[in-house]
Design a protein around this motif. Structure first.
Motif, PDB file in Angstrom:
ATOM      1  N   VAL A  76       0.845  -1.198   0.000  1.00 64.02           N
ATOM      2  CA  VAL A  76       0.000   0.000   0.000  1.00 64.02           C
ATOM      3  C   VAL A  76       0.878   1.245   0.000  1.00 64.02           C
ATOM      4  N   ARG A  77       1.841   1.287   0.886  1.00 70.33           N
ATOM      5  CA  ARG A  77       2.723   2.457   1.013  1.00 70.33           C
ATOM      6  C   ARG A  77       3.484   2.715  -0.289  1.00 70.33           C
ATOM      7  N   PHE A  78       3.932   1.646  -0.947  1.00 70.78           N
ATOM      8  CA  PHE A  78       4.745   1.796  -2.152  1.00 70.78           C
ATOM      9  C   PHE A  78       3.942   2.339  -3.340  1.00 70.78           C
ATOM     10  N   GLN A  79       2.635   2.457  -3.195  1.00 67.53           N
ATOM     11  CA  GLN A  79       1.809   3.062  -4.243  1.00 67.53           C
ATOM     12  C   GLN A  79       1.890   4.587  -4.215  1.00 67.53           C
ATOM     13  N   GLU A  80       2.429   5.146  -3.138  1.00 67.05           N
ATOM     14  CA  GLU A  80       2.530   6.602  -3.019  1.00 67.05           C
ATOM     15  C   GLU A  80       3.631   7.116  -3.954  1.00 67.05           C
ATOM     16  N   PRO A  81       3.290   7.986  -4.913  1.00 61.12           N
ATOM     17  CA  PRO A  81       4.276   8.404  -5.910  1.00 61.12           C
ATOM     18  C   PRO A  81       5.439   9.228  -5.359  1.00 61.12           C
ATOM     19  N   GLU A  82       5.239   9.916  -4.252  1.00 56.22           N
ATOM     20  CA  GLU A  82       6.291  10.777  -3.700  1.00 56.22           C
ATOM     21  C   GLU A  82       7.046  10.127  -2.540  1.00 56.22           C
TER      22      GLU A  82
END
Length: 124
Positions: free
Chosen positions: A56-62
């Motif tokens: 889930v966290r790794f989906q954050e682009p920044e």
């Protein structure tokens, strides 16, 4: 930093975290590892839960963890980081202290102390 085997494990997992490479990241964790919010709130138990949390966290682009400082003593590594996140309220940063216990070349336990999120100023 003492370039110890434990320090190398933590440096590798931070690089994999910043690359958002789940396979490389998980290679640094024991199958039965535990992750806590300091001091004792269990956040994830076992590789499957740690993987799910980070997918889930790794989906954050920044998403990016910036290492501010690192202390190593034997099997313990303590990192001070500033993490850029895509919070529900918008882009921001959070200060984090991470304490890792490394055994047999992998992370067995980790404790995280989180500061208050700081949202980025909106352009315009």
């Amino acid at each position: 930093m003492d370039n110890s085997p434990a320090e190398a494990v933590i440096a590798g997992q931070l690089a994999a975290y910043n690359a958002r490479d789940i396979e490389a990241f998980m290679a640094f964790w024991h199958e039965d590892a535990e992750v806590f919010e300091h001091p004792s709130t269990l956040l994830a138990s076992g590789a499957a839960e740690i993987r799910a949390r980070h997918l889930v966290r790794f989906q954050e682009p920044e998403l990016h963890g910036k290492l501010i400082g690192r202390l190593c003593l034997g099997t313990l590594v303590v990192d001070q980081e500033t993490v850029t996140r895509n919070f529900p309220e918008g882009l921001g940063e959070i200060d984090v202290i991470a304490i890792y216990e490394v055994t047999d070349g992998r992370i067995a336990k980790a404790w995280f102390k989180f500061g208050a999120p700081r949202l980025a100023a909106k352009a315009g």
